[in-house]
Design an enzyme around this catalytic site. Structure first.
Site, PDB file in Angstrom:
ATOM      1  N   GLU A   1       0.797  -1.232   0.000  1.00 15.30           N
ATOM      2  CA  GLU A   1       0.000   0.000   0.000  1.00 15.30           C
ATOM      3  C   GLU A   1       0.828   1.279   0.000  1.00 15.30           C
ATOM      4  O   GLU A   1       0.752   2.088   0.937  1.00 15.30           O
ATOM      5  CB  GLU A   1      -0.948   0.024   1.213  1.00 15.30           C
ATOM      6  CG  GLU A   1      -1.951  -1.105   1.229  1.00 15.30           C
ATOM      7  CD  GLU A   1      -2.973  -0.971   2.351  1.00 15.30           C
ATOM      8  OE1 GLU A   1      -2.831  -0.089   3.211  1.00 15.30           O
ATOM      9  OE2 GLU A   1      -3.936  -1.748   2.359  1.00 15.30           O
TER      10      GLU A   1
ATOM     11  N   GLU B   1      -5.130  -8.746   1.047  1.00  8.94           N
ATOM     12  CA  GLU B   1      -5.812  -8.456   2.314  1.00  8.94           C
ATOM     13  C   GLU B   1      -7.302  -8.259   2.066  1.00  8.94           C
ATOM     14  O   GLU B   1      -7.683  -7.595   1.098  1.00  8.94           O
ATOM     15  CB  GLU B   1      -5.293  -7.157   2.967  1.00  8.94           C
ATOM     16  CG  GLU B   1      -3.948  -7.269   3.612  1.00  8.94           C
ATOM     17  CD  GLU B   1      -3.476  -5.950   4.226  1.00  8.94           C
ATOM     18  OE1 GLU B   1      -4.317  -5.141   4.668  1.00  8.94           O
ATOM     19  OE2 GLU B   1      -2.249  -5.743   4.245  1.00  8.94           O
TER      20      GLU B   1
HETATM   21  C1  BG6 Z   1      -4.122  -2.172   5.446  1.00 11.22           C
HETATM   22  C2  BG6 Z   1      -2.753  -2.489   5.974  1.00 11.22           C
HETATM   23  O1  BG6 Z   1      -4.155  -0.799   5.247  1.00 11.22           O
HETATM   24  O2  BG6 Z   1      -5.224  -2.396   6.233  1.00 11.22           O
HETATM   25  C3  BG6 Z   1      -2.743  -3.248   7.275  1.00 11.22           C
HETATM   26  O3  BG6 Z   1      -1.953  -3.115   5.018  1.00 11.22           O
HETATM   27  C4  BG6 Z   1      -3.842  -2.715   8.163  1.00 11.22           C
HETATM   28  O4  BG6 Z   1      -1.469  -3.168   7.826  1.00 11.22           O
HETATM   29  C5  BG6 Z   1      -5.162  -3.036   7.494  1.00 11.22           C
HETATM   30  O5  BG6 Z   1      -3.817  -3.167   9.473  1.00 11.22           O
HETATM   31  C6  BG6 Z   1      -6.390  -2.647   8.278  1.00 11.22           C
HETATM   32  O6  BG6 Z   1      -6.350  -1.297   8.573  1.00 11.22           O
HETATM   33  P1  BG6 Z   1      -6.624  -0.776  10.037  1.00 11.22           P
HETATM   34  O7  BG6 Z   1      -6.378   0.666   9.972  1.00 11.22           O
HETATM   35  O8  BG6 Z   1      -8.029  -1.123  10.342  1.00 11.22           O
HETATM   36  O9  BG6 Z   1      -5.659  -1.529  10.910  1.00 11.22           O
END
Ligand code: BG6
Length: 467
Positions: A164, A371
């Protein structure tokens, strides 16, 4: 039709969020080790000093992955474990840790997927030349990547160079929520350009060192809709795509920027500064897949009022998110057709399918979902079982969207949930949980499998039939 036979049912984490052991065995400090300790930067002052202590408990964690039948585990390598100062001397204990982790995964036939950069820049490089704002980082990053390719390339097939870049650059340099806490669009545009050059350089090296491997980067992907049929909202949507979406995908996967956004940024912000040879380097490499991190879609409207950045819901208090926008370009509005999470992220499974079709149309590359997941405070019943049914519902609907996308011709390599285990959310502390495995922070970080763990086990066993 269903999921391909060798579909990679995976799950993901990142070093800073899960490992802990922040100064153990010769690890150097990263920008997050320092930034998270500045008062007011993170939710309730949380940091990753201990996190899930995965560094010391990885064998136990890999064992539960194996019991689940996980096919792939995506993790990131902390640059500062390998090179405590970012460049120079190598830390053998750091190199050994990831080597052992990879062997442990392979012992159970779990495909290791390595992310090279998940935001934990060596503090030494931030101090030395301002990190991503200097072109010196391109060679230092390439050197770090080379060490990883040489040490693990014999066993790791799938590599994600950057996680990201759109998020760590926007949050780090435009709205000052991540280190180094800068609010300057020109600096953001230049730093973003440098990440793309570093990505290209790493891919070039990879081809020589790991000829049979697969490499790409992961972009945070928020496909979007126009708030109405009004021409001004539709024009705002187009600007959103060109400035916030294709801006990143194009430079990473086509080696160029969308021309109108480039013209605008160079006129309004005087950046990115593109040197001779940059575009040649960017164009000289090909990625094997596009990585996407998908959580939600966006609804975009014209920004007549010039709404700017107004903060983020980092507390989990539903409906506390204020309207955000980029003056002169677009703003984000609530999509009344969708449900939202407690952190005000729209839940939109079909947006994932739709988004993947857009990517196919524009780049025609295989896709890896690196993810996808639900951040929530998980309910615990009277017997102490974690009944994370909303997570199961969320994942089920997104897996159905993947199946539909495959049926529509998407070449989907794999699907990684975020996250395998409960871990530190950068700005939301330990309150926002994502994992299949709960961590009892009051009881020596004891692990406990949640309802979703058993559910995903069946999904994997049935190759996506039993969901
Ligand atoms: C993505 C990242 O932005 O989303 C992760 O790659 C992150 O590292 C995940 O934890 C979820 O985002 P957040 O802000 O809810 O932890």
């Amino acid at each position: 039709m269903s999921f391909p036979k060798d579909f990679l049912w995976g799950s993901a984490t990142a070093a800073y969020q899960v490992e802990g052991a922040w100064n153990q065995d010769g690890k150097g400090p990263s920008i997050w080790d320092l930034y998270s300790k500045i008062p007011g930067t993170t939710f309730e002052g949380t940091n990753g000093d201990i996190a899930a202590d995965h560094y010391n408990r990885y064998k136990e964690d890999v064992k539960t992955m194996a019991e689940m039948g996980l096919k792939a585990y995506r993790f990131s390598i902390a640059w500062t474990r390998i090179l405590p100062e970012g460049s120079g001397e190598i830390n053998p204990k750091g190199v050994k840790f990831y080597s052992d982790l990879i062997d442990e995964l392979l012992k159970y036939d779990i495909e290791p997927m390595v992310t090279l950069y998940h935001w934990d820049l060596p503090q030494a490089l931030q101090d030395k030349y301002a990190g991503w704002e200097s072109r010196e980082i391109i060679d230092d990053f390439a050197n770090f990547a080379k060490i990883c390719f040489e040490n693990y390339g014999d066993r790791v097939k799938y590599w994600i160079v950057m996680n990201e870049p759109n998020v760590f650059i926007d949050l780090g340099y435009s709205i000052a929520l991540h280190p180094p806490g800068v609010k300057d669009k020109k600096r953001a545009l230049n730093a973003g350009h440098i990440t793309a050059l570093a990505n290209a350089k790493a891919i070039k090296l990879f081809r020589d060192i790991v000829p049979n491997g697969k490499i790409g980067s992961s972009i945070a992907y928020g496909p979007a809709y126009s708030a109405s049929n009004l021409p001004e909202d539709k024009a705002a949507l187009e600007r959103y795509y060109n400035h916030a979406v294709w801006w990143w995908f194009d430079v990473y996967f086509k080696g160029e920027y969308p021309q109108d956004a480039l013209d605008y940024n160079q006129k309004v912000h005087g950046a990115p500064e593109i040197y001779s040879g940059d575009l040649e380097l960017l164009k000289s490499v090909n990625s094997d897949f596009i990585g996407i991190n998908y959580y939600c879609t966006q609804m975009i409207a014209d920004n007549k009022e010039n709404v700017g950045y107004n903060g983020m819901n980092n507390s989990g208090e539903k409906n506390s998110q204020k309207e955000n926008g980029v003056p002169g370009l677009f703003k984000h509005v609530r999509n009344t057709n969708l449900e939202y999470t407690d952190w005000d992220w729209a839940i939109d499974p079909d947006g994932l399918r739709y988004g993947m079709l857009q990517l196919k149309e524009r780049y025609n590359l295989p896709i890896l979902i690196s993810e996808n997941g639900l951040g929530a405070v998980d309910p615990i019943d009277v017997e102490g079982n974690i009944q994370d049914i909303p997570r199961i519902d969320y994942l089920r609907e997104h897996i159905i969207a993947c199946r539909n996308a495959i049926n529509e011709g998407i070449d989907l390599i794999g699907y990684c949930t975020w996250s395998y285990i409960d871990l530190l959310s950068w700005l939301n502390g330990y309150k926002k949980q994502y994992g299949f495995v709960y961590i009892d922070r009051e009881n020596n970080l004891a692990r406990k499998k949640k309802a979703s763990y058993f559910w995903y086990k069946e999904v994997i066993e049935s190759n996506g039939e039993k969901i």
